[in-house]
Scaffold this motif. Structure first.
Motif, mmCIF file in Angstrom:
data_model
loop_
_atom_site.group_PDB
_atom_site.id
_atom_site.type_symbol
_atom_site.label_atom_id
_atom_site.label_comp_id
_atom_site.label_asym_id
_atom_site.label_seq_id
_atom_site.Cartn_x
_atom_site.Cartn_y
_atom_site.Cartn_z
ATOM 1 N N LYS A 105 -76.548 7.129 -10.988
ATOM 2 C CA LYS A 105 -77.888 6.364 -11.640
ATOM 3 C C LYS A 105 -78.633 5.703 -10.641
ATOM 4 O O LYS A 105 -78.931 4.567 -10.848
ATOM 5 N N GLU A 122 -83.066 2.279 -24.626
ATOM 6 C CA GLU A 122 -81.818 2.132 -24.844
ATOM 7 C C GLU A 122 -81.058 1.792 -23.168
ATOM 8 O O GLU A 122 -81.701 2.601 -22.254
ATOM 9 N N THR A 181 -77.465 -3.345 -25.319
ATOM 10 C CA THR A 181 -77.540 -1.985 -25.417
ATOM 11 C C THR A 181 -78.836 -1.413 -25.468
ATOM 12 O O THR A 181 -79.153 -0.552 -25.304
ATOM 13 N N LYS A 203 -78.903 2.493 -20.450
ATOM 14 C CA LYS A 203 -78.005 3.630 -20.033
ATOM 15 C C LYS A 203 -77.350 3.377 -18.644
ATOM 16 O O LYS A 203 -76.724 4.297 -18.159
ATOM 17 N N TRP A 204 -77.524 1.977 -18.103
ATOM 18 C CA TRP A 204 -76.822 1.763 -17.039
ATOM 19 C C TRP A 204 -75.676 0.577 -17.031
ATOM 20 O O TRP A 204 -75.456 0.078 -16.160
#
Length: 131
Positions: free
Chosen positions: A46, A75, A105, A77-78
Motif C-alpha cells: 500500500k 474507511e 477504522t 484500509k492502511w
C-alpha cells in the motif's frame, strides 16, 4: 499532429486517470526538493510513492474519490501497513485532503487533523508542510 485514434477501455481509462494523480504528487514533491521513489510493485504494501529528505523515508498512498461532500466517511484500509500519509484527490472537484496515518477504522474526510488543499502545487505543498 499526433491524435489518439483508438478507444481506451473504461477500466484502463480509470487506471490512467488515477495514475495521473500520483504523477502530480510526484512532480510537486520533486519540485519541493524531495527524493521520490516509485515502487515497482506496491501490491500488499500500500505504498504508491516513497519519499526521502536524505536520512528519513516516508510512505505515501494516493487515492481518488468521487466526492459527494467533504464530510463523507472514509474507511481506513492502511491499519496493517506502514503508510505515513494518505492523499485523497476529489476526481470531480478541485480539492483534496492530506491525511497523516490514523488508527480508527473509519473517519470523516474533513477530520480536524486532515489538511485540505486546492489541486495545485502551491496549495498542496503549503498543507503538506503542515503535517
Amino acid at each position: 499532429m499526433p491524435r489518439r485514434l483508438t478507444q481506451t477501455k473504461s477500466g484502463t481509462h480509470q487506471v490512467l486517470k488515477n495514475t495521473s494523480f500520483e504523477s502530480r504528487v510526484v512532480s510537486w514533491l520533486m519540485q519541493d526538493g524531495w527524493q521520490v521513489f516509485l515502487p515497482v510493485l506496491d501490491n500488499g504494501h500500500k505504498t504508491d510513492i516513497l519519499i526521502s529528505d536524505g536520512p528519513n523515508y516516508y510512505r505515501i498512498q494516493v487515492k481518488t474519490i468521487e466526492a459527494t461532500s467533504e464530510d463523507q466517511v472514509i474507511e481506513n484500509k492502511w491499519v496493517e501497513s506502514n503508510v505515513d500519509v494518505i492523499i485523497f484527490f476529489a476526481r470531480n472537484s478541485n480539492w483534496g485532503y492530506i491525511l497523516p496515518f490514523f488508527e480508527e477504522t473509519k473517519r470523516p474526510l474533513n477530520h480536524s487533523s486532515h489538511r485540505k488543499f486546492v489541486q495545485n502545487k502551491k496549495d498542496f505543498l503549503k498543507e503538506f508542510h503542515q503535517l
